[in-house]
Scaffold this motif. Structure first.
Motif, PDB file in Angstrom:
ATOM      1  N   ALA A  50       0.852  -1.190   0.000  1.00 47.35           N
ATOM      2  CA  ALA A  50       0.000   0.000   0.000  1.00 47.35           C
ATOM      3  C   ALA A  50       0.885   1.236   0.000  1.00 47.35           C
ATOM      4  O   ALA A  50       1.814   1.338   0.812  1.00 47.35           O
ATOM      5  CB  ALA A  50      -0.918   0.013   1.221  1.00 47.35           C
ATOM      6  N   ASP A  90      -2.035  -9.063   3.966  1.00 44.81           N
ATOM      7  CA  ASP A  90      -2.321  -7.859   3.184  1.00 44.81           C
ATOM      8  C   ASP A  90      -2.387  -6.679   4.140  1.00 44.81           C
ATOM      9  O   ASP A  90      -2.608  -6.838   5.348  1.00 44.81           O
ATOM     10  CB  ASP A  90      -3.640  -8.002   2.416  1.00 44.81           C
ATOM     11  CG  ASP A  90      -3.736  -7.029   1.245  1.00 44.81           C
ATOM     12  OD1 ASP A  90      -2.759  -6.289   0.991  1.00 44.81           O
ATOM     13  OD2 ASP A  90      -4.781  -7.001   0.571  1.00 44.81           O
ATOM     14  N   ALA A  92      -3.489  -2.247   4.459  1.00 40.18           N
ATOM     15  CA  ALA A  92      -4.189  -1.112   3.864  1.00 40.18           C
ATOM     16  C   ALA A  92      -4.145   0.063   4.833  1.00 40.18           C
ATOM     17  O   ALA A  92      -4.002  -0.116   6.046  1.00 40.18           O
ATOM     18  CB  ALA A  92      -5.638  -1.472   3.543  1.00 40.18           C
ATOM     19  N   SER A 130      -7.373 -10.509   2.036  1.00 41.87           N
ATOM     20  CA  SER A 130      -7.301  -9.175   1.443  1.00 41.87           C
ATOM     21  C   SER A 130      -8.275  -8.218   2.131  1.00 41.87           C
ATOM     22  O   SER A 130      -9.243  -8.637   2.764  1.00 41.87           O
ATOM     23  CB  SER A 130      -7.614  -9.252  -0.046  1.00 41.87           C
ATOM     24  OG  SER A 130      -6.668 -10.074  -0.698  1.00 41.87           O
ATOM     25  N   ALA A 132      -9.902  -3.827   1.914  1.00 42.09           N
ATOM     26  CA  ALA A 132      -9.979  -2.553   1.207  1.00 42.09           C
ATOM     27  C   ALA A 132     -11.111  -1.710   1.790  1.00 42.09           C
ATOM     28  O   ALA A 132     -12.119  -2.241   2.266  1.00 42.09           O
ATOM     29  CB  ALA A 132     -10.206  -2.763  -0.290  1.00 42.09           C
ATOM     30  N   ARG A 134     -14.008   1.315   1.099  1.00 45.52           N
ATOM     31  CA  ARG A 134     -14.807   2.011   0.099  1.00 45.52           C
ATOM     32  C   ARG A 134     -14.720   3.507   0.378  1.00 45.52           C
ATOM     33  O   ARG A 134     -14.302   3.923   1.468  1.00 45.52           O
ATOM     34  CB  ARG A 134     -16.260   1.516   0.153  1.00 45.52           C
ATOM     35  CG  ARG A 134     -16.994   1.680  -1.180  1.00 45.52           C
ATOM     36  CD  ARG A 134     -18.264   0.864  -1.217  1.00 45.52           C
ATOM     37  NE  ARG A 134     -19.363   1.497  -0.484  1.00 45.52           N
ATOM     38  CZ  ARG A 134     -20.648   1.174  -0.625  1.00 45.52           C
ATOM     39  NH1 ARG A 134     -20.979   0.214  -1.486  1.00 45.52           N
ATOM     40  NH2 ARG A 134     -21.572   1.756   0.085  1.00 45.52           N
ATOM     41  N   GLU A 175      -9.943  -4.062  -4.883  1.00 45.44           N
ATOM     42  CA  GLU A 175     -10.021  -2.627  -4.648  1.00 45.44           C
ATOM     43  C   GLU A 175     -11.385  -2.137  -5.111  1.00 45.44           C
ATOM     44  O   GLU A 175     -11.978  -2.697  -6.044  1.00 45.44           O
ATOM     45  CB  GLU A 175      -8.905  -1.884  -5.400  1.00 45.44           C
ATOM     46  CG  GLU A 175      -8.848  -0.408  -5.044  1.00 45.44           C
ATOM     47  CD  GLU A 175      -7.712   0.320  -5.750  1.00 45.44           C
ATOM     48  OE1 GLU A 175      -7.245   1.325  -5.197  1.00 45.44           O
ATOM     49  OE2 GLU A 175      -7.312  -0.106  -6.842  1.00 45.44           O
ATOM     50  N   LEU A 182     -16.784  -3.388  -5.944  1.00 50.26           N
ATOM     51  CA  LEU A 182     -15.519  -4.036  -5.607  1.00 50.26           C
ATOM     52  C   LEU A 182     -15.012  -4.798  -6.824  1.00 50.26           C
ATOM     53  O   LEU A 182     -15.750  -5.575  -7.427  1.00 50.26           O
ATOM     54  CB  LEU A 182     -15.730  -4.977  -4.417  1.00 50.26           C
ATOM     55  CG  LEU A 182     -14.534  -5.685  -3.795  1.00 50.26           C
ATOM     56  CD1 LEU A 182     -14.826  -5.990  -2.334  1.00 50.26           C
ATOM     57  CD2 LEU A 182     -14.240  -6.991  -4.518  1.00 50.26           C
ATOM     58  N   ASN A 216      -5.430  -3.481  -8.934  1.00 49.58           N
ATOM     59  CA  ASN A 216      -5.437  -2.095  -8.469  1.00 49.58           C
ATOM     60  C   ASN A 216      -5.790  -1.189  -9.626  1.00 49.58           C
ATOM     61  O   ASN A 216      -5.425  -1.475 -10.780  1.00 49.58           O
ATOM     62  CB  ASN A 216      -4.073  -1.692  -7.909  1.00 49.58           C
ATOM     63  CG  ASN A 216      -4.029  -1.615  -6.390  1.00 49.58           C
ATOM     64  OD1 ASN A 216      -3.305  -0.813  -5.823  1.00 49.58           O
ATOM     65  ND2 ASN A 216      -4.809  -2.443  -5.713  1.00 49.58           N
TER      66      ASN A 216
END
Length: 553
Positions: A50, A90, A92, A130, A132, A134, A175, A182, A216
């Protein structure tokens, strides 16, 4: 007696011969010189990435259980979160600047606030992979391998996770797009999908990938970049048509990516344990962080090989490394082959035997042709197999670390299994003693701190040494002595098999990653091998390095 005669007798006594295994052998050396065979790395297989917007790249390190920061200009690496909290698959950044990461083995979702406070915000999600955000701040994570689900999680950790989609087909690095949908790879189908997290609908955006693992958006959020791990490709997918274009060819084993505000693409490779920078404008590639080994663990060398070529179980690859020059001459990679994450390796007359103690679908023992590298046989075993040895008749001995058993596997298909010994406490390392009058095998027990000899005829056990702290790798010296990695005390020791006498050969070693929940006893084993010259080789899981200890005359 004269002084000269006394000195002569002392020297003669020091050079006298010992009896070991029925052979007359020279006395063991009293000192060793430590040397680097392959220099180390900050990572043990780099995964999620990231960009932090401040000139750095966050990089997650699952097996090393750390989160790192990488300077985008210099490639300098620093540790943000160390073990055992940082077991990240992962990573973020949240809207408030907090860092979030997923624990694949622990099933925990972690958060570190800007003031440095770290805590768990979700639990009991095995295979957590994973994650992510929004645009509206809603937060999603996925399970993969040890589960198959998409969850919405409260970033504060005050509310329990909400199941958004069950069994999407192994949704990996994803992502959110400008449409608040998504976008991510569906591993089981080789597709890139668009997912409506509110309705649960899934649409195909692009397909025909071998193993897409992460996506990505570019800086303008018009196109998707996809990494195909099995093919080693960075692919641009143009939206909304789904047209594909290969931007760069890379080594296989790609794991994740991140796109900077300048549209440079940062790609992690867990097999090569490195991070590369791709310029999509011209397809050029440069290394940002370079490594030579990933997670060196099990180690083997043929006793009759004058060059002392080492077989290294590097978790994400099987590598051949020159014991004398450190040159890597051959690599068999996971994902792009049928290799199953090797954690231990041993050599038979014609075969290479690999084992992996991962508790799950990849747990197995594999037999390869030593001359060609062809995979001949895969034997599933979910009992945390650490070391595995092949006997002269082709049968295998397996150390099941979670059951505490030493089992014999015959050559039939499907394989038949017989329990040779049980009640061992975390068996990890094996060393054969098959030339003795009563053939046997030496076993290290990481939980009890013992080295035990098990007789092959009936499984009878004898304690060779006790009081050790987390012994793992073990190998026979040419003179019959046992060389053991005593991980709990960070040292390399020699044990006389008949008396149990212990001699410390080296101390203060960088070995022994902290064990992880969801992994077997011994975790990532520290490997030991001894060449015909008497040189001892040792893997360092903490440094991702390979060392040798050369006898000092």
């Amino acid at each position: 007696m004269s002084a000269s005669m006394s000195q002569f007798l002392s020297k003669s006594l020091a050079a006298c011969l010992l009896m070991a295994g029925g052979q007359v052998l020279a006395a063991p050396p009293k000192a060793y010189r430590q040397e680097v065979v392959v220099a180390g790395s900050h990572f043990q297989g780099v995964h999620g990435l990231a960009v932090d917007g401040k000139g750095h790249l966050l990089a997650s390190n699952l097996l090393g259980r750390t989160v790192h920061s990488v300077d985008l200009g210099t490639g300098a690496v620093s540790t943000v979160v160390g073990p055992p909290l940082g077991g990240a698959d992962d990573v973020a950044l949240g809207p408030d600047g907090s860092i979030y990461w997923t624990g694949f083995f622990t099933g925990e979702l972690m958060k570190r606030t800007p003031d440095g406070k770290t805590r768990v915000i979700a639990r009991d999600l095995p295979g957590l992979n994973s994650l992510a955000f929004r645009r509206d701040g809603r937060f999603y994570v996925t399970q993969l391998g040890r589960g198959d689900a998409l969850w919405e999680v409260d970033p504060s950790g005050k509310k329990p996770p909400r199941l958004a989609i069950s069994k999407p087909g192994f949704l990996n690095g994803f992502e959110f797009g400008p449409d608040d949908k998504l976008y991510g790879p569906i591993l089981l189908k080789g597709q890139i999908a668009r997912v409506d997290v509110d309705t649960g609908s899934i649409e195909t955006v692009a397909e025909g990938f071998a193993m897409p693992v992460a996506v990505n958006f570019d800086a303008r959020r018009e196109n998707l970049y996809v990494v195909d791990s099995a093919r080693g490709e960075l692919v641009r997918v143009r939206l909304p048509t789904g047209a594909k274009e290969v931007v760069a060819k890379l080594p296989t084993g790609l794991d994740n990516l991140a796109v900077g505000p300048d549209d440079l693409v940062y790609v992690s490779n867990m097999v090569d344990n490195d991070i590369r920078v791709v310029n999509p404008a011209d397809g050029s590639v440069r290394l940002l962080v370079e490594s030579r080994l990933a997670v060196p663990s099990g180690l083997a060398v043929a006793p009759d090989d004058p060059q002392e070529q080492l077989y290294v179980a590097d978790v994400y690859a099987l590598r051949r490394v020159g014991g004398r020059d450190g040159k890597i001459t051959q690599t068999t990679r996971v994902l792009s082959s049928r290799l199953n994450f090797p954690m231990n390796v041993s050599l038979g007359a014609k075969h290479v035997v690999l084992s992996t103690a991962y508790l799950g679908e990849h747990s197995s023992v594999q037999v390869l042709d030593r001359a060609t590298g062809e995979l001949l046989r895969t034997i599933p075993n979910a009992n945390g197999v650490q070391a595995a040895l092949e006997l002269a008749d082709g049968t295998l001995l397996l150390a099941e670390s979670t059951t505490g058993r030493l089992v014999r596997v015959d050559t039939s298909e499907p394989a038949g299994t017989t329990v040779l010994a049980e009640g061992l406490e975390g068996p990890v390392g094996l060393a054969a003693d098959t030339e003795a009058e009563e053939p046997g095998v030496y076993v290290t027990e990481v939980r009890s701190g013992k080295v035990t000899r098990v007789r092959l005829s009936d499984g009878a056990r004898r304690t060779v040494a006790k009081g050790l702290k987390a012994p793992e790798g073990i190998a026979r010296h040419p003179d019959g002595g046992l060389i053991v990695a005593e991980v709990g005390r960070k040292r390399l020791v020699r044990i006389e098999p008949t008396t149990g006498r212990l001699t410390v050969l080296a101390s203060g070693l960088r070995i022994g990653l902290p064990e992880s929940v969801g992994m077997p006893p011994g975790y990532i084993p520290t490997g030991v091998a001894v060449g015909g010259s008497g040189t001892i080789y040792l893997t360092s899981d903490i440094e991702s390095a390979l060392y040798r200890f050369v006898p000092v005359p």
